[in-house]
Motif scaffolding. Structure first.
Motif, PDB file in Angstrom:
ATOM      1  N   LEU A 160       0.830  -1.193   0.000  1.00 37.14           N
ATOM      2  CA  LEU A 160       0.000   0.000   0.000  1.00 37.14           C
ATOM      3  C   LEU A 160       0.873   1.256   0.000  1.00 37.14           C
ATOM      4  N   ASP A 161       1.995   1.221   0.701  1.00 35.09           N
ATOM      5  CA  ASP A 161       2.900   2.376   0.703  1.00 35.09           C
ATOM      6  C   ASP A 161       3.432   2.653  -0.703  1.00 35.09           C
ATOM      7  N   GLU A 162       3.728   1.601  -1.445  1.00 35.67           N
ATOM      8  CA  GLU A 162       4.210   1.789  -2.825  1.00 35.67           C
ATOM      9  C   GLU A 162       3.109   2.351  -3.715  1.00 35.67           C
ATOM     10  N   LEU A 163       1.867   1.951  -3.438  1.00 40.17           N
ATOM     11  CA  LEU A 163       0.751   2.507  -4.200  1.00 40.17           C
ATOM     12  C   LEU A 163       0.581   3.999  -3.888  1.00 40.17           C
ATOM     13  N   VAL A 164       0.768   4.358  -2.637  1.00 39.64           N
ATOM     14  CA  VAL A 164       0.693   5.772  -2.256  1.00 39.64           C
ATOM     15  C   VAL A 164       1.789   6.566  -2.958  1.00 39.64           C
ATOM     16  N   THR A 165       2.989   5.992  -3.031  1.00 38.40           N
ATOM     17  CA  THR A 165       4.098   6.654  -3.725  1.00 38.40           C
ATOM     18  C   THR A 165       3.807   6.805  -5.218  1.00 38.40           C
ATOM     19  N   LEU A 166       3.226   5.778  -5.805  1.00 35.14           N
ATOM     20  CA  LEU A 166       2.819   5.855  -7.216  1.00 35.14           C
ATOM     21  C   LEU A 166       1.814   6.976  -7.422  1.00 35.14           C
ATOM     22  N   ASN A 167       0.866   7.087  -6.490  1.00 36.56           N
ATOM     23  CA  ASN A 167      -0.100   8.198  -6.435  1.00 36.56           C
ATOM     24  C   ASN A 167      -0.845   8.406  -7.760  1.00 36.56           C
ATOM     25  N   PRO A 168      -1.540   7.384  -8.269  1.00 38.08           N
ATOM     26  CA  PRO A 168      -2.233   7.522  -9.563  1.00 38.08           C
ATOM     27  C   PRO A 168      -3.403   8.494  -9.489  1.00 38.08           C
ATOM     28  N   GLU A 169      -3.689   9.107 -10.626  1.00 34.62           N
ATOM     29  CA  GLU A 169      -4.830  10.017 -10.701  1.00 34.62           C
ATOM     30  C   GLU A 169      -6.152   9.254 -10.732  1.00 34.62           C
ATOM     31  N   LYS A 170      -6.107   8.056 -11.312  1.00 29.67           N
ATOM     32  CA  LYS A 170      -7.314   7.236 -11.403  1.00 29.67           C
ATOM     33  C   LYS A 170      -6.948   5.780 -11.132  1.00 29.67           C
ATOM     34  N   LEU A 171      -7.859   5.084 -10.454  1.00 29.57           N
ATOM     35  CA  LEU A 171      -7.648   3.680 -10.107  1.00 29.57           C
ATOM     36  C   LEU A 171      -8.790   2.830 -10.653  1.00 29.57           C
ATOM     37  N   LEU A 172      -8.441   1.676 -11.212  1.00 34.18           N
ATOM     38  CA  LEU A 172      -9.436   0.696 -11.639  1.00 34.18           C
ATOM     39  C   LEU A 172      -9.155  -0.606 -10.906  1.00 34.18           C
ATOM     40  N   ILE A 173     -10.114  -1.066 -10.100  1.00 37.60           N
ATOM     41  CA  ILE A 173      -9.973  -2.290  -9.317  1.00 37.60           C
ATOM     42  C   ILE A 173     -10.793  -3.394  -9.992  1.00 37.60           C
ATOM     43  N   LEU A 174     -10.133  -4.493 -10.337  1.00 35.93           N
ATOM     44  CA  LEU A 174     -10.794  -5.586 -11.050  1.00 35.93           C
ATOM     45  C   LEU A 174     -10.707  -6.890 -10.259  1.00 35.93           C
ATOM     46  N   TRP A 175     -11.718  -7.749 -10.447  1.00 38.74           N
ATOM     47  CA  TRP A 175     -11.750  -9.144  -9.978  1.00 38.74           C
ATOM     48  C   TRP A 175     -11.675  -9.297  -8.463  1.00 38.74           C
ATOM     49  N   SER A 176     -11.691  -8.227  -7.709  1.00 35.20           N
ATOM     50  CA  SER A 176     -11.348  -8.273  -6.290  1.00 35.20           C
ATOM     51  C   SER A 176     -12.551  -8.588  -5.411  1.00 35.20           C
ATOM     52  N   ASN A 177     -12.297  -9.380  -4.362  1.00 34.67           N
ATOM     53  CA  ASN A 177     -13.308  -9.671  -3.355  1.00 34.67           C
ATOM     54  C   ASN A 177     -13.586  -8.408  -2.540  1.00 34.67           C
ATOM     55  N   GLU A 178     -14.855  -8.152  -2.268  1.00 33.20           N
ATOM     56  CA  GLU A 178     -15.221  -6.921  -1.588  1.00 33.20           C
ATOM     57  C   GLU A 178     -14.614  -6.831  -0.185  1.00 33.20           C
ATOM     58  N   THR A 179     -14.429  -7.967   0.460  1.00 34.09           N
ATOM     59  CA  THR A 179     -13.797  -7.962   1.781  1.00 34.09           C
ATOM     60  C   THR A 179     -12.376  -7.418   1.707  1.00 34.09           C
TER      61      THR A 179
END
Length: 515
Positions: free
Chosen positions: A440-459
């Motif tokens: 998650l820290d690496e995702l924060v560093t990436l800091n994308p303008e838009k995110l698309l979440i696929l195939w993921s369990n809601e939990t």
């Protein structure tokens, strides 16, 4: 007590619970509840007792607080609640109920929901009549058990002469009563069910028995008149039995971890054997729902474990299409049939598979038509998505229980579709191809303008989205996180790709993540 109290005392709701989430009902001990599962599977927990929720089942609860959770992608449960103080129903409710298809009871439930807020005397009377109608529908258990026995008899005696009168006699009912209860339980008349089962059996025979004739198939499913069978089959499938038999000519088996049956079906050929993933698609025989009906009769091979050569050869294939397998090669018995075996190397795009398979089965022209159709659909969806894609760069994630997968710019069917065909702009710092696991820290560093979440369990999504670091991501701050229902999105084949594209625009527009 005012007259409309009789109505306002009752409350009807439809609860939709996605996989991994729970719904808690803080009902008091002064209420009773009737539950009906219209789709999906799950459980409810009552005073530490866990009770399974299966599709088409009803449950009576006369105690307080309970929790409903889903075990499938989506669990839908209707709940009727009413006070014990003026209880007129519980004496008529049984410990067990008949399993009734949703088509038989959802209209009643929906009418109850619509009319529960009406206050006129006529509305109150109508509501009460609907409640009693619902109870009458779900409580005829003994007779429903007899219907189940008749259904089993039909499925195991399709080669026999079966009349509706004989079936009613086996259930110890009059023909009229039997037909009425059969329709209530199965959602169709006994004659229609018998026809559907015979057509299903006929398709299986034509797929699994080499060189069988339409006349032989007719006899095996209990129809003596070959011409009547042909008319009946055509009325249900759109083609006569002889035309259907051409779908298995040549007889092709697929030995792969990929759903290459998608390409074959698009080319008009139904494989005699093909891979499946029972744990991924448990409700649709191990394949995506959009392929299930098309593959009825095909021997579905469990791709989650090593393929069994003898099982494959028992389908009597004239050719075998095989790709490299994750668990190593098949045993030598398969390679004793080298004249049947066609090795396909792993490809980087869906249409490369289509083109090579089309050459093997002599359907090159049809493959060109399919590619043109898909291309036009991609252009249409690209235009529809312009308001979403014209600004900002994207990162694509699959959030799993123990990892976050960040997908690259190419060499994966989904990202190739997004970044090369549909106008999505990739974040400059995502991988060049494939995917990598990130924190998650690496995702924060990436800091994308838009995110698309696929195939993921809601939990898993819910867990990640409630971590403090999540809110530091620019896409989260601006509300540009998209989480469409993508459980079956698989654009590696033309049918799956078309299904994805037909759903994509609406799914994106409705799929903003709200936490």
């Amino acid at each position: 007590m005012q007259a409309n109290d009789l109505l306002t005392d009752y409350h009807v709701r439809l609860v939709k619970v996605r996989n991994g989430l729970s719904e808690v009902f803080e009902a008091t001990s002064k209420q009773n509840h009737l539950l009906y599962v219209s789709s999906g599977r799950g459980k409810f927990i009552l005073n530490n007792e866990v009770i399974a929720l299966e599709k088409y089942t009803s449950h009576y609860i006369d105690r307080g607080r309970f929790v409903v959770t889903a075990a499938t992608t989506l669990l839908c449960v209707y709940i009727l609640s009413w006070p014990k103080e003026r209880d007129m129903l519980s004496a008529y409710l049984l410990d067990s109920f008949a399993q009734i298809p949703s088509s038989q009871v959802i209209p009643i439930w929906e009418e109850l929901r619509r009319s529960q807020n009406e206050t006129s005397i006529s509305a109150i009377c109508h509501f009460q009549s609907l409640v009693w109608k619902l109870l009458a529908t779900i409580t005829d258990v003994a007779k429903m058990d007899q219907i189940e026995q008749v259904v089993h008899y039909i499925r195991t005696n399709l080669d026999s002469q079966i009349s509706i009168k004989d079936l009613a006699s086996k259930a110890s009912m009059s023909t009229v009563t039997f037909s009425r209860l059969f329709r209530k339980r199965m959602g169709c008349a006994p004659k229609e069910f018998l026809i559907e089962e015979r057509i299903k059996a006929a398709k299986k025979i034509m797929l699994q028995e080499k060189d069988v004739t339409a006349k032989e198939v007719a006899f095996q499913v209990g129809i003596q008149d070959e011409f009547y069978f042909s008319r009946l089959f055509k009325s249900k499938e759109g083609i006569p039995p002889t035309g259907y038999l051409k779908r298995v000519s040549p007889r092709v088996a697929v030995v792969s971890q990929l759903f290459l049956q998608d390409h074959l079906l698009a080319l008009g050929i139904q494989p005699v054997a093909a891979p499946s993933y029972p744990s991924v698609y448990p409700l649709t025989r191990g394949v995506p729902s959009y392929l299930e009906k098309e593959l009825y009769g095909t021997m579905l091979l469990n791709a989650e474990s090593p393929f069994q050569p003898l099982e494959i050869l028992s389908a009597q294939p004239e050719s075998i299409i095989k790709t490299p397998l994750h668990n190593g090669d098949l045993q030598r018995i398969l390679f004793s049939h080298q004249e049947k075996l066609h090795h396909l190397s792993l490809k980087t795009s869906w249409n490369q598979y289509l083109q090579e398979i089309a050459i093997l089965v002599g359907q090159e022209t049809r493959a060109e038509e399919i590619e043109k159709e898909i291309h036009q659909l991609e252009l249409k969806v690209r235009d529809e998505l312009c308001p979403i894609t014209k600004k900002g760069s994207w990162a694509v994630l699959w959030i799993r229980s123990k990892e976050i997968r960040l997908y690259g710019k190419e060499n994966h069917a989904v990202v190739d579709l997004l970044f090369q065909k549909l106008g999505f702009q990739p974040h400059p710092d995502i991988p060049s191809e494939g995917y990598k696991s990130i924190t998650l820290d690496e995702l924060v560093t990436l800091n994308p303008e838009k995110l698309l979440i696929l195939w993921s369990n809601e939990t898993d999504v819910w867990r990640l989205a409630h971590m403090p670091e999540w809110k530091l991501i620019r896409a989260v701050e601006t509300g540009e996180v998209y989480y469409p229902i993508s459980y079956e999105w698989d654009p590696w084949g033309p049918i799956g790709r078309k299904q994805l594209l037909l759903q994509f625009s609406d799914s994106m527009k409705q799929g903003k993540l709200k936490i």
